[in-house]
Design a protein around this motif. Sequence first.
Motif, PDB file in Angstrom:
ATOM      1  N   TYR A 218       0.822  -1.205   0.000  1.00 42.98           N
ATOM      2  CA  TYR A 218       0.000   0.000   0.000  1.00 42.98           C
ATOM      3  C   TYR A 218       0.860   1.262   0.000  1.00 42.98           C
ATOM      4  CZ  TYR A 218      -3.827  -3.163   0.909  1.00 42.98           C
ATOM      5  OH  TYR A 218      -4.727  -4.173   0.805  1.00 42.98           O
ATOM      6  N   VAL A 219       2.013   1.195   0.615  1.00 42.11           N
ATOM      7  CA  VAL A 219       2.934   2.332   0.624  1.00 42.11           C
ATOM      8  C   VAL A 219       3.555   2.504  -0.760  1.00 42.11           C
ATOM      9  CG1 VAL A 219       5.030   3.284   1.652  1.00 42.11           C
ATOM     10  CG2 VAL A 219       3.412   2.017   3.079  1.00 42.11           C
ATOM     11  N   VAL A 220       4.038   1.419  -1.342  1.00 43.46           N
ATOM     12  CA  VAL A 220       4.695   1.482  -2.655  1.00 43.46           C
ATOM     13  C   VAL A 220       3.701   1.837  -3.751  1.00 43.46           C
ATOM     14  CG1 VAL A 220       5.926   0.132  -4.399  1.00 43.46           C
ATOM     15  CG2 VAL A 220       6.501  -0.128  -1.982  1.00 43.46           C
ATOM     16  N   ASN A 221       2.566   1.157  -3.806  1.00 46.48           N
ATOM     17  CA  ASN A 221       1.595   1.374  -4.875  1.00 46.48           C
ATOM     18  C   ASN A 221       0.787   2.652  -4.701  1.00 46.48           C
ATOM     19  OD1 ASN A 221       2.371  -1.004  -6.116  1.00 46.48           O
ATOM     20  ND2 ASN A 221       0.873  -2.217  -5.011  1.00 46.48           N
ATOM     21  N   GLY A 222       0.665   3.160  -3.488  1.00 49.85           N
ATOM     22  CA  GLY A 222      -0.156   4.331  -3.248  1.00 49.85           C
ATOM     23  C   GLY A 222       0.600   5.643  -3.217  1.00 49.85           C
ATOM     24  N   SER A 223       1.898   5.629  -3.474  1.00 49.56           N
ATOM     25  CA  SER A 223       2.702   6.843  -3.419  1.00 49.56           C
ATOM     26  C   SER A 223       2.775   7.512  -4.782  1.00 49.56           C
ATOM     27  CB  SER A 223       4.130   6.515  -2.962  1.00 49.56           C
ATOM     28  OG  SER A 223       4.115   5.935  -1.684  1.00 49.56           O
ATOM     29  N   ALA A 224       2.811   8.848  -4.762  1.00 54.73           N
ATOM     30  CA  ALA A 224       2.970   9.593  -6.014  1.00 54.73           C
ATOM     31  C   ALA A 224       4.331   9.283  -6.614  1.00 54.73           C
ATOM     32  CB  ALA A 224       2.843  11.084  -5.756  1.00 54.73           C
ATOM     33  N   LYS A 225       4.365   9.065  -7.927  1.00 50.78           N
ATOM     34  CA  LYS A 225       5.616   8.790  -8.628  1.00 50.78           C
ATOM     35  C   LYS A 225       6.172  10.051  -9.285  1.00 50.78           C
ATOM     36  CE  LYS A 225       5.196   4.452  -7.562  1.00 50.78           C
ATOM     37  NZ  LYS A 225       3.942   4.364  -6.877  1.00 50.78           N
TER      38      LYS A 225
ATOM     39  N   PHE B  31      -0.753  29.676 -10.410  1.00 52.39           N
ATOM     40  CA  PHE B  31       0.042  28.614  -9.794  1.00 52.39           C
ATOM     41  C   PHE B  31      -0.754  27.319  -9.847  1.00 52.39           C
ATOM     42  CE2 PHE B  31       1.237  26.107  -6.080  1.00 52.39           C
ATOM     43  CZ  PHE B  31       2.613  26.154  -6.125  1.00 52.39           C
ATOM     44  N   TYR B  32      -0.093  26.203 -10.089  1.00 46.93           N
ATOM     45  CA  TYR B  32      -0.782  24.925  -9.939  1.00 46.93           C
ATOM     46  C   TYR B  32       0.165  23.781  -9.637  1.00 46.93           C
ATOM     47  CZ  TYR B  32       0.023  24.017 -14.992  1.00 46.93           C
ATOM     48  OH  TYR B  32       0.550  23.826 -16.232  1.00 46.93           O
ATOM     49  N   GLY B  33      -0.437  22.670  -9.205  1.00 48.71           N
ATOM     50  CA  GLY B  33       0.314  21.484  -8.833  1.00 48.71           C
ATOM     51  C   GLY B  33      -0.214  20.263  -9.552  1.00 48.71           C
ATOM     52  N   VAL B  34       0.679  19.298  -9.774  1.00 50.78           N
ATOM     53  CA  VAL B  34       0.354  18.079 -10.514  1.00 50.78           C
ATOM     54  C   VAL B  34       1.011  16.890  -9.815  1.00 50.78           C
ATOM     55  CG1 VAL B  34       0.603  16.895 -12.742  1.00 50.78           C
ATOM     56  CG2 VAL B  34       0.333  19.358 -12.681  1.00 50.78           C
ATOM     57  N   ALA B  35       0.335  15.732  -9.837  1.00 54.98           N
ATOM     58  CA  ALA B  35       0.921  14.500  -9.308  1.00 54.98           C
ATOM     59  C   ALA B  35       0.518  13.332 -10.203  1.00 54.98           C
ATOM     60  CB  ALA B  35       0.456  14.258  -7.880  1.00 54.98           C
ATOM     61  N   ASN B  36       1.424  12.371 -10.372  1.00 53.02           N
ATOM     62  CA  ASN B  36       1.164  11.141 -11.119  1.00 53.02           C
ATOM     63  C   ASN B  36       1.161   9.963 -10.169  1.00 53.02           C
ATOM     64  OD1 ASN B  36       1.300  12.566 -13.493  1.00 53.02           O
ATOM     65  ND2 ASN B  36       3.219  11.690 -14.186  1.00 53.02           N
ATOM     66  N   PHE B  37       0.255   9.030 -10.420  1.00 56.40           N
ATOM     67  CA  PHE B  37       0.202   7.789  -9.666  1.00 56.40           C
ATOM     68  C   PHE B  37       0.173   6.636 -10.652  1.00 56.40           C
ATOM     69  CE2 PHE B  37      -1.503  11.045  -6.998  1.00 56.40           C
ATOM     70  CZ  PHE B  37      -1.001  10.755  -5.742  1.00 56.40           C
ATOM     71  N   GLY B  38       1.000   5.636 -10.440  1.00 56.26           N
ATOM     72  CA  GLY B  38       1.078   4.482 -11.322  1.00 56.26           C
ATOM     73  C   GLY B  38       2.385   3.772 -11.076  1.00 56.26           C
ATOM     74  N   ASP B  39       2.836   3.020 -12.061  1.00 58.25           N
ATOM     75  CA  ASP B  39       4.075   2.260 -11.943  1.00 58.25           C
ATOM     76  C   ASP B  39       5.205   2.924 -12.714  1.00 58.25           C
ATOM     77  OD1 ASP B  39       2.873   0.280 -10.388  1.00 58.25           O
ATOM     78  OD2 ASP B  39       2.219  -0.823 -12.169  1.00 58.25           O
ATOM     79  N   LEU B  40       6.388   2.978 -12.114  1.00 60.58           N
ATOM     80  CA  LEU B  40       7.562   3.435 -12.848  1.00 60.58           C
ATOM     81  C   LEU B  40       8.079   2.296 -13.712  1.00 60.58           C
ATOM     82  CD1 LEU B  40       9.478   5.369 -10.029  1.00 60.58           C
ATOM     83  CD2 LEU B  40       8.248   6.340 -11.978  1.00 60.58           C
ATOM     84  N   ALA B  41       8.772   2.658 -14.772  1.00 57.92           N
ATOM     85  CA  ALA B  41       9.309   1.650 -15.698  1.00 57.92           C
ATOM     86  C   ALA B  41      10.360   0.811 -15.028  1.00 57.92           C
ATOM     87  CB  ALA B  41       9.897   2.340 -16.921  1.00 57.92           C
TER      88      ALA B  41
END
Length: 128
Positions: free
Chosen positions: A23-30, A118-128
Amino acid sequence: MALGKIKADTLDHSTAGSLDTQYVVNGSAKMQASTNASAASRTGALNVSSISDTATGKVTFNLSSAMSDGNYNIVAGVQHSSASGTGAYFVQCVYDDSTASATQVWVYQNGSLADPSFYGVANFGDLA
């Protein structure tokens, strides 16, 4: 000096209980970035090599480490400034133009592309 590894399947806390590390690894922003859109300057970033101000209201975040593919979750938000006019912003995370190595975000105000203050962005998913 030898490098070591920490291997853990569960994180335990004496009073709060335990949590499976998946849950920590998969739920963290990449990827995460905060930026001044009109200047395309980073004010805070994780896994972002550069930011390109592609056009009015269009910004591309180039990733330091690529995602596994172009199909990942993008979350974005903007800050409204009184100097930027009136009307709500609409943020579009452009999945068709995002790739494994770049995330593109478009921002609209009153139906037209616009640069928020101003704005912010985050990605969630798997790194290559």
